[in-house]
Scaffold this motif. Structure first.
Motif, PDB file in Angstrom:
ATOM      1  N   ASN A   6       0.910  -1.010  -0.003  1.00 57.40           N
ATOM      2  CA  ASN A   6       0.267  -0.053  -0.029  1.00 57.40           C
ATOM      3  C   ASN A   6       0.909   1.394  -0.222  1.00 57.40           C
ATOM      4  O   ASN A   6       0.243   2.370  -0.323  1.00 57.40           O
ATOM      5  CB  ASN A   6      -0.951   0.054   1.193  1.00 57.40           C
ATOM      6  CG  ASN A   6      -2.122  -1.109   1.282  1.00 57.40           C
ATOM      7  OD1 ASN A   6      -2.254  -1.504   0.373  1.00 57.40           O
ATOM      8  ND2 ASN A   6      -2.600  -1.459   2.114  1.00 57.40           N
ATOM      9  N   ILE A   7       2.173   1.261   0.237  1.00 56.03           N
ATOM     10  CA  ILE A   7       3.070   2.086   0.207  1.00 56.03           C
ATOM     11  C   ILE A   7       3.486   2.534  -0.932  1.00 56.03           C
ATOM     12  O   ILE A   7       3.442   3.933  -1.162  1.00 56.03           O
ATOM     13  CB  ILE A   7       4.388   1.818   1.289  1.00 56.03           C
ATOM     14  CG1 ILE A   7       4.021   1.563   2.576  1.00 56.03           C
ATOM     15  CG2 ILE A   7       5.537   2.940   0.725  1.00 56.03           C
ATOM     16  CD1 ILE A   7       3.726   2.766   3.397  1.00 56.03           C
ATOM     17  N   PHE A   8       3.465   1.923  -1.951  1.00 53.42           N
ATOM     18  CA  PHE A   8       4.140   2.051  -3.219  1.00 53.42           C
ATOM     19  C   PHE A   8       3.387   2.986  -4.283  1.00 53.42           C
ATOM     20  O   PHE A   8       3.939   4.099  -4.494  1.00 53.42           O
ATOM     21  CB  PHE A   8       4.347   0.759  -4.002  1.00 53.42           C
ATOM     22  CG  PHE A   8       5.302  -0.078  -3.392  1.00 53.42           C
ATOM     23  CD1 PHE A   8       6.754   0.400  -3.037  1.00 53.42           C
ATOM     24  CD2 PHE A   8       5.035  -1.480  -2.916  1.00 53.42           C
ATOM     25  CE1 PHE A   8       7.591  -0.629  -2.621  1.00 53.42           C
ATOM     26  CE2 PHE A   8       5.954  -2.278  -2.304  1.00 53.42           C
ATOM     27  CZ  PHE A   8       7.222  -1.694  -2.139  1.00 53.42           C
ATOM     28  N   PRO A   9       1.941   2.777  -4.008  1.00 54.24           N
ATOM     29  CA  PRO A   9       1.241   3.803  -4.831  1.00 54.24           C
ATOM     30  C   PRO A   9       1.157   5.204  -4.294  1.00 54.24           C
ATOM     31  O   PRO A   9       1.134   6.395  -5.148  1.00 54.24           O
ATOM     32  CB  PRO A   9      -0.340   3.185  -4.572  1.00 54.24           C
ATOM     33  CG  PRO A   9      -0.084   1.815  -4.374  1.00 54.24           C
ATOM     34  CD  PRO A   9       1.202   1.700  -3.559  1.00 54.24           C
ATOM     35  N   ALA A  10       1.271   5.380  -3.003  1.00 55.67           N
ATOM     36  CA  ALA A  10       1.591   6.627  -2.425  1.00 55.67           C
ATOM     37  C   ALA A  10       2.365   7.241  -2.740  1.00 55.67           C
ATOM     38  O   ALA A  10       2.641   8.417  -3.111  1.00 55.67           O
ATOM     39  CB  ALA A  10       1.287   6.619  -0.948  1.00 55.67           C
ATOM     40  N   ARG A  11       3.666   6.751  -2.821  1.00 54.46           N
ATOM     41  CA  ARG A  11       4.881   7.333  -3.540  1.00 54.46           C
ATOM     42  C   ARG A  11       4.760   7.556  -4.811  1.00 54.46           C
ATOM     43  O   ARG A  11       5.332   8.758  -5.131  1.00 54.46           O
ATOM     44  CB  ARG A  11       6.207   6.386  -3.165  1.00 54.46           C
ATOM     45  CG  ARG A  11       7.527   6.701  -3.609  1.00 54.46           C
ATOM     46  CD  ARG A  11       8.718   5.775  -3.349  1.00 54.46           C
ATOM     47  NE  ARG A  11       9.006   5.853  -2.135  1.00 54.46           N
ATOM     48  CZ  ARG A  11       8.878   4.679  -1.295  1.00 54.46           C
ATOM     49  NH1 ARG A  11       8.267   3.528  -2.055  1.00 54.46           N
ATOM     50  NH2 ARG A  11       9.078   4.731  -0.161  1.00 54.46           N
ATOM     51  N   GLU A  12       4.290   6.920  -5.715  1.00 54.41           N
ATOM     52  CA  GLU A  12       4.165   6.968  -6.977  1.00 54.41           C
ATOM     53  C   GLU A  12       3.549   8.208  -7.393  1.00 54.41           C
ATOM     54  O   GLU A  12       3.445   8.868  -8.415  1.00 54.41           O
ATOM     55  CB  GLU A  12       3.726   5.793  -7.764  1.00 54.41           C
ATOM     56  CG  GLU A  12       4.564   4.580  -8.025  1.00 54.41           C
ATOM     57  CD  GLU A  12       3.926   3.389  -8.462  1.00 54.41           C
ATOM     58  OE1 GLU A  12       2.746   3.497  -8.767  1.00 54.41           O
ATOM     59  OE2 GLU A  12       4.709   2.351  -8.623  1.00 54.41           O
ATOM     60  N   ILE A  13       2.273   8.629  -6.724  1.00 57.64           N
ATOM     61  CA  ILE A  13       1.488   9.718  -6.979  1.00 57.64           C
ATOM     62  C   ILE A  13       2.068  11.019  -6.176  1.00 57.64           C
ATOM     63  O   ILE A  13       1.542  12.158  -6.443  1.00 57.64           O
ATOM     64  CB  ILE A  13       0.126   9.611  -6.637  1.00 57.64           C
ATOM     65  CG1 ILE A  13      -0.182   9.514  -5.186  1.00 57.64           C
ATOM     66  CG2 ILE A  13      -0.573   8.415  -7.279  1.00 57.64           C
ATOM     67  CD1 ILE A  13      -1.598   9.601  -4.472  1.00 57.64           C
ATOM     68  N   GLY A  14       3.193  10.823  -5.345  1.00 57.49           N
ATOM     69  CA  GLY A  14       3.677  11.919  -4.892  1.00 57.49           C
ATOM     70  C   GLY A  14       3.835  12.076  -3.457  1.00 57.49           C
ATOM     71  O   GLY A  14       4.358  13.261  -2.999  1.00 57.49           O
ATOM     72  N   PHE A  26       4.236  11.320   0.716  1.00 60.65           N
ATOM     73  CA  PHE A  26       5.614  10.924   1.563  1.00 60.65           C
ATOM     74  C   PHE A  26       5.475   9.802   2.405  1.00 60.65           C
ATOM     75  O   PHE A  26       4.646   9.859   3.315  1.00 60.65           O
ATOM     76  CB  PHE A  26       6.294  12.226   2.154  1.00 60.65           C
ATOM     77  CG  PHE A  26       6.737  13.125   1.409  1.00 60.65           C
ATOM     78  CD1 PHE A  26       7.931  13.173   0.651  1.00 60.65           C
ATOM     79  CD2 PHE A  26       5.948  14.396   1.281  1.00 60.65           C
ATOM     80  CE1 PHE A  26       8.409  14.417  -0.025  1.00 60.65           C
ATOM     81  CE2 PHE A  26       6.571  15.634   0.435  1.00 60.65           C
ATOM     82  CZ  PHE A  26       7.455  15.387  -0.076  1.00 60.65           C
ATOM     83  N   PRO A  27       5.743   8.675   1.811  1.00 58.68           N
ATOM     84  CA  PRO A  27       5.200   7.262   2.521  1.00 58.68           C
ATOM     85  C   PRO A  27       5.946   7.182   3.796  1.00 58.68           C
ATOM     86  O   PRO A  27       7.210   7.144   3.770  1.00 58.68           O
ATOM     87  CB  PRO A  27       5.147   6.374   1.585  1.00 58.68           C
ATOM     88  CG  PRO A  27       6.101   6.620   0.399  1.00 58.68           C
ATOM     89  CD  PRO A  27       6.254   8.356   0.696  1.00 58.68           C
ATOM     90  N   ILE A  28       5.291   6.534   4.791  1.00 56.61           N
ATOM     91  CA  ILE A  28       6.140   5.683   6.111  1.00 56.61           C
ATOM     92  C   ILE A  28       5.453   4.438   6.213  1.00 56.61           C
ATOM     93  O   ILE A  28       4.214   4.339   6.383  1.00 56.61           O
ATOM     94  CB  ILE A  28       5.984   6.840   7.427  1.00 56.61           C
ATOM     95  CG1 ILE A  28       6.668   8.015   7.115  1.00 56.61           C
ATOM     96  CG2 ILE A  28       6.592   6.048   8.300  1.00 56.61           C
ATOM     97  CD1 ILE A  28       6.298   9.027   8.258  1.00 56.61           C
ATOM     98  N   HIS A  29       6.585   3.291   6.123  1.00 61.35           N
ATOM     99  CA  HIS A  29       5.986   2.106   6.531  1.00 61.35           C
ATOM    100  C   HIS A  29       6.141   1.899   7.921  1.00 61.35           C
ATOM    101  O   HIS A  29       7.179   2.189   8.660  1.00 61.35           O
ATOM    102  CB  HIS A  29       7.054   1.186   5.993  1.00 61.35           C
ATOM    103  CG  HIS A  29       6.673  -0.243   6.160  1.00 61.35           C
ATOM    104  ND1 HIS A  29       7.733  -1.411   6.127  1.00 61.35           N
ATOM    105  CD2 HIS A  29       5.464  -0.830   6.746  1.00 61.35           C
ATOM    106  CE1 HIS A  29       6.939  -2.459   6.510  1.00 61.35           C
ATOM    107  NE2 HIS A  29       5.777  -2.333   6.656  1.00 61.35           N
ATOM    108  N   PHE A  30       4.730   1.890   8.639  1.00 58.23           N
ATOM    109  CA  PHE A  30       4.581   1.968   9.948  1.00 58.23           C
ATOM    110  C   PHE A  30       4.828   0.580  10.637  1.00 58.23           C
ATOM    111  O   PHE A  30       4.865  -0.525  10.182  1.00 58.23           O
ATOM    112  CB  PHE A  30       3.038   2.040  10.372  1.00 58.23           C
ATOM    113  CG  PHE A  30       2.617   2.152  11.649  1.00 58.23           C
ATOM    114  CD1 PHE A  30       2.998   3.245  12.513  1.00 58.23           C
ATOM    115  CD2 PHE A  30       2.368   0.900  12.524  1.00 58.23           C
ATOM    116  CE1 PHE A  30       2.445   3.210  13.888  1.00 58.23           C
ATOM    117  CE2 PHE A  30       1.795   1.031  13.776  1.00 58.23           C
ATOM    118  CZ  PHE A  30       2.117   2.181  14.477  1.00 58.23           C
TER     119      PHE A  30
END
Length: 199
Positions: free
Chosen positions: A168-176, A178-182
């Motif tokens: 679920n992290i990768f799409p957040a990064r792809e659209i711009g 800033f993701p954090i893996h909790f």
């Protein structure tokens, strides 16, 4: 400039309850098939495309599972006991809100659990609240991330996205975003502060 933090719910704000899934599969003679059927039905269930009753009737029909009389309450009876909010996370979210950050919820969930959370104020720290069962979309579909941004009136570059599931992290990064893996609240607080947030 970061204006908002988008949180997952299960596995981040509260514990995730898989016990009903595990129970249902364990009761079936052909467990591999039961697991496959479960996974197939959970997708439309989490998207709100099928009801709780339809889910269990289909699972029973396809696996031969004899449903208990109170099968309509299987999810909620378990969830109300086993889904426990993390007090340290609630405190962290309150501190973020107090410093003016917007706190948003983006969660894959089923309607019985969502209904329980609504009735008990479990989503009260978040606005907006985007639930897969209400919008017909699920993470990691990029459209649900975009929907969250639209509802919040924010750009991706203004948001941090927090989730415990790597896919679920990768799409957040792809659209711009800033993701954090909790992993836990201590790690999250350290990561947020290292990104320049003050709270």
């Amino acid at each position: 400039m970061i204006k908002a933090i988008i949180f997952d719910y299960g596995g981040v704000v509260a514990t995730t309850d898989y016990s009903v899934i595990e129970w249902a599969i364990s009761q079936c003679k052909h467990k591999e098939k039961a697991e496959q059927v479960m996974n197939e039905l959970l997708v439309p269930f989490e998207k709100g495309k099928i009801t709780n009753i339809h889910f269990w009737n289909e699972f029973s029909r396809k696996t031969g599972l004899e449903l208990p009389k109170d099968y309509r309450n299987l999810w909620i009876n378990s969830y109300r006991i086993k889904s426990i909010q993390d007090k340290s996370m609630l405190n962290l979210i309150k501190r973020l809100k107090a410093r003016g950050y917007k706190t948003i919820l983006l969660s894959n969930t089923i309607e019985p659990n969502a209904s329980f959370n609504r009735k008990n104020g479990c989503y009260s720290l978040f606005n907006p609240v985007i639930l897969s069962c209400s919008v017909g979309l699920m993470k990691p579909d990029k459209r649900i991330y975009s929907l969250a941004l639209d509802k919040a009136g924010l750009k991706a570059s203004e948001c941090i996205f927090v989730d415990d599931t790597p896919r679920n992290i990768f799409p957040a990064r792809e659209i711009g975003m800033f993701p954090i893996h909790f992993r836990n609240s201590v790690q999250l607080e350290e990561d947020l502060k290292s990104m320049g947030l003050k709270f």
